[in-house]
Design a protein around this motif. Structure first.
Motif, short mmCIF file in Angstrom:
data_model
loop_
_atom_site.label_atom_id
_atom_site.label_comp_id
_atom_site.label_asym_id
_atom_site.label_seq_id
_atom_site.Cartn_x
_atom_site.Cartn_y
_atom_site.Cartn_z
N TRP A 105 35.40 35.38 31.59
CA TRP A 105 36.62 35.36 31.30
C TRP A 105 36.72 34.12 30.01
CZ3 TRP A 105 39.63 39.12 32.90
CH2 TRP A 105 39.12 40.00 34.16
N PHE A 125 37.33 34.71 38.25
CA PHE A 125 38.95 34.67 37.74
C PHE A 125 39.58 33.61 38.86
CE2 PHE A 125 42.97 36.16 37.90
CZ PHE A 125 43.15 36.46 36.24
N ILE A 169 44.34 35.47 28.99
CA ILE A 169 42.84 35.55 29.68
C ILE A 169 42.38 36.79 28.99
CG2 ILE A 169 41.38 35.45 31.88
CD1 ILE A 169 43.86 33.94 33.19
N VAL A 201 46.79 38.91 30.98
CA VAL A 201 45.15 39.24 31.29
C VAL A 201 44.93 40.46 30.53
CG1 VAL A 201 43.31 39.74 32.96
CG2 VAL A 201 45.31 38.31 33.52
N THR A 207 41.71 42.84 30.22
CA THR A 207 40.44 43.29 30.79
C THR A 207 39.65 44.56 29.75
OG1 THR A 207 41.37 45.35 31.94
CG2 THR A 207 41.38 43.05 33.15
N GLY A 225 39.04 39.18 29.05
CA GLY A 225 37.89 39.51 29.28
C GLY A 225 36.94 39.74 28.54
N TYR A 237 36.20 43.33 29.51
CA TYR A 237 35.56 42.92 30.68
C TYR A 237 34.57 43.90 31.62
CZ TYR A 237 34.94 40.70 35.45
OH TYR A 237 34.41 40.28 36.63
#
Length: 154
Positions: free
Chosen positions: A39, A66, A32, A83, A85, A34, A88
């Motif tokens: 996402w 999310f 995943i 994940v 980030t 960001g 993000y």
């Protein structure tokens, strides 16, 4: 400790194909990532990175929330993922409104209200105890009224 950044995807993948790949167990890793605005999902299949795309636009599918993304992946049977980030920014995630959907819903509600009103009018007419006049009798009645009006002095 610096997180490993997911590799850049080289192939596009739509929901139908991702679903088939997940069902057959061909998804080896899920990331995943960001993005500005939400996402994105990247999956590794046969040592190739694929990115989930939107069916209509063909662009990268972004999930605003999310939690929605997690539920989506769990629905596909994918419950382990990394994940990233790095890119993000929660300040760039904006909910958007679809005025076209709001107008369509408003029209649907108006149509339903009209249908209810019309059905009530028909039912009231059917329940009306007033005598019913058949078509020919009504024609004769109004022909006589027209004749009376024409014969009046102006």
């Amino acid at each position: 400790m610096k997180q490993r950044r997911a590799p850049v995807a080289t192939q596009n993948l739509d929901h139908a194909n991702l679903s088939k790949m997940a069902e057959s167990g061909r998804v080896h890793a899920t990331h995943i990532v960001g993005q500005p605005g939400g996402w994105a999902v990247q999956v590794c299949v046969n040592d190739q990175e694929h990115i989930l795309t939107a069916q209509r636009s063909g662009g990268v599918r972004l999930f605003k929330k999310f939690e929605t993304l997690v539920a989506y992946l769990q629905g596909l049977g994918i419950d382990h993922f990394e994940v990233d980030t790095t890119d993000y920014d929660p300040l760039t995630v904006k909910t958007y409104q679809r005025p076209d959907r709001a107008a369509a819903l408003r029209q649907a509600h108006e149509a339903a209200a009209y249908e209810n009103w019309f059905a009530a009018q028909v039912e009231a007419s059917l329940q009306d105890p007033s005598p019913v006049i058949d078509h020919e009798e009504a024609r004769r009645h109004f022909a006589a009224r027209r004749a009376a009006l024409k014969s009046r002095p102006h």
